[in-house]
Design an enzyme around this catalytic site. Structure first.
Site, mmCIF file in Angstrom:
data_model
loop_
_atom_site.group_PDB
_atom_site.id
_atom_site.type_symbol
_atom_site.label_atom_id
_atom_site.label_comp_id
_atom_site.label_asym_id
_atom_site.label_seq_id
_atom_site.Cartn_x
_atom_site.Cartn_y
_atom_site.Cartn_z
ATOM 1 N N GLY B 125 51.797 33.340 33.754
ATOM 2 C CA GLY B 125 53.132 33.891 33.539
ATOM 3 C C GLY B 125 53.160 34.854 32.367
ATOM 4 O O GLY B 125 53.517 34.461 31.251
ATOM 5 N N SER B 127 53.695 38.966 32.782
ATOM 6 C CA SER B 127 54.591 40.121 32.946
ATOM 7 C C SER B 127 56.038 39.691 33.116
ATOM 8 O O SER B 127 56.333 38.626 33.662
ATOM 9 C CB SER B 127 54.185 40.938 34.178
ATOM 10 O OG SER B 127 52.954 41.565 33.964
ATOM 11 N N GLU B 242 39.459 37.830 31.637
ATOM 12 C CA GLU B 242 40.044 38.391 32.844
ATOM 13 C C GLU B 242 39.480 39.786 33.106
ATOM 14 O O GLU B 242 39.246 40.166 34.246
ATOM 15 C CB GLU B 242 41.555 38.446 32.646
ATOM 16 C CG GLU B 242 42.326 38.480 33.933
ATOM 17 C CD GLU B 242 43.810 38.720 33.684
ATOM 18 O OE1 GLU B 242 44.300 38.379 32.592
ATOM 19 O OE2 GLU B 242 44.449 39.272 34.584
ATOM 20 N N ASN B 365 44.901 50.879 33.925
ATOM 21 C CA ASN B 365 43.741 51.598 33.403
ATOM 22 C C ASN B 365 44.122 52.611 32.324
ATOM 23 O O ASN B 365 43.323 52.903 31.440
ATOM 24 C CB ASN B 365 42.987 52.272 34.554
ATOM 25 C CG ASN B 365 42.187 51.262 35.365
ATOM 26 O OD1 ASN B 365 42.436 50.051 35.258
ATOM 27 N ND2 ASN B 365 41.238 51.728 36.146
#
Lengths: 336, 385
Positions: B125, B127, B242, B365
């Site tokens: 959890g 964003s 991640e 990115n």
């Protein structure tokens, strides 16, 4: 080939870096010779150090940072060729003593009625050329200077019909050695290209930190930050590929595997160096396209080295001929 | 009980994995394109756990395989080649390493065995509607009273929240000071009263991400990982793992298989253009593997991940997009039928849709380019992250 141990690697890297940081000497060639950097790939019995591709890449890469790597790759390829098939020949003695400059002449050569035939162009200028033809290694002299390469190096043409040729070794091992040396040469030239890319990146980042426009440094502009990040990424990727390739190549590999690694590593170094040349010039603006500018010698060198032993398209074609390795479902198990 | 997987010869390790997969991963779970709900995939998850093979990256003392980076790549490669299903393993991949790094002994004992056993399925959890790329501006509130923390606010784009039993989330516990300060990392049971989940359908037709509403959901402060107000540190370390995962070459590799199949289906395999693109794609995958190994090696040496890892995430995700663009182009009109993807069959549009997400999640990115420029290359002013 026994790979360098980390201490020896560090020693070579340090002494090369010291040399590159020093004043350019008038007699560049003899200073490289006296360091042993031009013939270190000859076996110890022939006056060399028995070094392989890992040492040559360190030396060429380190010197390239100061645009002083010529003729390390050329001599490495000659020395390696001699080490593999003619370690006791006169050219090996020439190279070891520094008496005459020996280069590997790579190109299409025929043997016609017992004589070598064909013309080799875009050769480095040397006193003795090693030529592989018809399952034999020859020493040939008689190169003629013909023009200057983009990086200022003389280019030679070798007309084989009229050249003096001596057979140094006979048998299929000559062609096998040529294949291996060409692959190792690709790794050494890739090390040079990547070194130029890394230096251009450093120079460009310095410029971006200091050059002021619109009241702030260029490095403040996000559009330029993203270009710089991409150039950094290109260099980092190429470094990872090249270091891994050299670490795998140094102890020796099957010919196909060595070729694949070398094609892939040089293609990536070609692309990184070209991207850096384009990007650095753009970031420097008008100074980037000035002959006296800081980028010029690196840019010219990159344009000369990219086609040497293969442009990226040529390398990908060569790779496809050997055969891709990631074939679909190669390891798919039977139960699926 | 735990064995030294790294000591096995690579071929033996591969053979072991193949035999294990052949025996225990049913054919109907192989080469699926859509992530299946846990009810479908959990038997395979549990089989991996029973064999001590669910957590390739965890240390052995917590039931992991402790694989070296190279071995870990081999593990991923074999799982991908056999088409084993995509698991709900965020707990193993993301949360586990963070608990190992920041958790109390009680938290390690409480969570790690349940994550490994598949008793807990975790979602992330992070964003919020107002905090995407600018994650640190998050506002979902955590109010601490005594030994309870009460959460009120909204999360969005939460992958698999509708399948998760637990959610690790970032909540705001203090509003003064720099925005990275005052964030707390909380481990929340989704069964806690006051939590509502609503799935959102994506471009590829999947219900893979969700909105999550917290309306006064209260858990104990023993559910806080790391220090109160200092959750950004935990989140950053977790983001590093991640990003390594987002930077692994597996997606691009799968896309290359699909490109090759599509080039053949379309009868393009003798054309120079497509031969060259196949080699370019293979270079992108293999070079990405070299870069991945370099970063993974660094992690295993000192346990931390440098900010340079952003370059890996950019390369891997953009290579995936390049390759899926080519597959769509090779397909031509074959790629225009709106069919659900079939197991093991090329689905160029689906892959193209799928390839959009990785350049957005785990930090867009463009954010990674900012990070590289500002924090690695020292350009412009420094921003805290």
């Amino acid at each position: 080939m026994i790979p360098l141990d980390p201490d020896v690697s560090r020693m070579i890297a340090d002494s090369v870096a010291r040399h590159a940081a020093g004043q350019a000497t008038a007699d560049h060639l003899s200073s490289l010779q006296s360091q042993g950097w031009l013939h270190c790939a000859l076996p110890e019995a022939s006056g060399g150090l028995g070094f392989g591709v890992d040492a040559a890449a360190l030396i060429a890469g380190g010197l390239a940072r100061a645009c002083q790597a010529e003729p390390v790759a050329t001599c490495f390829m000659a020395a390696r060729m001699l080490a593999l098939v003619a370690p006791d020949s006169p050219p090996a003695a020439d190279l070891a003593s520094g008496r005459r400059l020996v280069a590997l002449a790579d190109g299409r050569v025929r043997v016609d009625g017992g004589r070598l035939a064909g013309t080799l162009t875009h050769m480095p200028l040397a006193e003795v050329y090693l030529v592989v033809a018809d399952d034999a290694l020859f020493a040939v002299s008689g190169g003629v200077e013909q023009g200057t390469r983009l990086d200022g190096m003389p280019l030679a043409t070798l007309d084989l019909q009229h050249a003096e040729a001596t057979r140094l070794s006979q048998g299929p091992q000559a062609a096998e050695a040529l294949r291996q040396v060409r692959a190792e040469g690709r790794l050494v030239v890739a090390a040079e290209l990547l070194a130029h890319a890394e230096v251009m990146l450093d120079i460009t980042l310095d410029h971006m930190r200091t050059r002021q426009q619109f009241g702030q440094s260029l490095g403040h502009f996000q559009a330029l930050q993203h270009k710089a990040a991409d150039l950094y990424g290109a260099a980092l990727l190429s470094r990872a590929v090249l270091d891994a390739a050299i670490a795998r190549a140094a102890p020796g590999l099957a010919p196909d595997d060595l070729d694949r690694l070398a094609c892939r590593a040089k293609a990536r170094a070609n692309d990184a160096a070209m991207a850096m040349a384009r990007g650095a010039i753009q970031m420097f603006g008008a100074l980037g396209i000035t002959e006296e500018g800081p980028l010029a010698p690196h840019v010219r060198r990159v344009l000369a080295l990219v086609p040497l032993l293969g442009t990226s398209a040529e390398l990908r074609r060569a790779y496809a001929r050997i055969g891709r390795v990631l074939k679909r479902n190669t390891s798919k198990d039977q139960a699926a | 009980m735990s064995r030294d997987w790294n000591a096995m010869a690579e071929e033996d390790f591969r053979a072991h994995l193949r035999a294990f997969i052949a025996e225990l991963c049913p054919a109907n779970l192989r080469h699926l394109r859509l992530r299946q709900p846990p009810t479908v995939t959990m038997p395979w998850y549990r089989a991996l756990h029973a064999a001590g093979m669910i957590a390739p990256g965890w240390p052995a003392e917590f039931g992991g395989m402790a694989l070296t980076p190279e071995r870990h790549l081999v593990y991923i490669e074999e799982m991908e080649a056999a088409g084993t299903p995509w698991l709900h393993d965020s707990g193993v991949r993301n949360l586990g390493p963070a608990i190992i790094a920041f958790g109390t002994d009680a938290q390690k004992a409480e969570y790690l065995p349940k994550i490994a056993a598949g008793e807990q399925i975790w979602c992330q959890g992070y964003s919020e509607p107002g905090a995407g790329s600018d994650l640190a501006s998050l506002r979902c509130a955590g109010r601490i009273e005594g030994d309870r923390i009460t959460i009120t606010g909204q999360k969005i784009w939460t992958t698999s929240a509708h399948h998760a039993t637990h959610c690790f989330c970032l909540v705001r516990t203090a509003g003064d000071g720099p925005k990275q300060h005052g964030i707390t990392f909380v481990l929340v049971d989704m069964a806690t009263p006051g939590i509502t989940v609503r799935p959102i359908r994506n471009l590829g037709g999947e219900d893979d991400f969700c909105e999550v509403f917290f309306d006064g959901a209260t858990v104990g402060t023993d559910c806080i990982l790391g220090a109160v107000d200092d959750g950004w540190k935990v989140a950053r370390s977790l983001l590093g793992f991640e990003r390594i995962w987002a930077g692994s070459p597996r997606r691009a590799r799968r896309a290359l298989d699909e490109l090759e199949a599509m080039v053949r289906t379309a009868g393009l395999e003798d054309e120079g253009l497509w031969q060259d693109r196949l080699v370019q794609a293979e270079f992108d995958v293999l070079d990405g593997q070299d870069l991945y190994s370099r970063f993974a090696d660094l992690v295993s040496v000192d346990g931390t991940i440098g900010t340079e890892v952003s370059a890996l995430k950019i390369h891997a995700t953009e290579a995936f997009q390049r390759i899926s663009d080519w597959t769509l182009e090779a397909a031509g009109e074959r790629g225009t039928r709106d069919d659900a993807p079939l197991p093991g069959q090329p689905a160029p549009a689906f892959t193209w849709f799928e390839s959009r997400a990785p350049t957005i999640f785990s930090g867009a990115n463009e954010i990674h380019r900012n990070i590289l420029a500002q924090r690695v290359l020292g350009l412009g002013k420094r921003v805290a992250s």
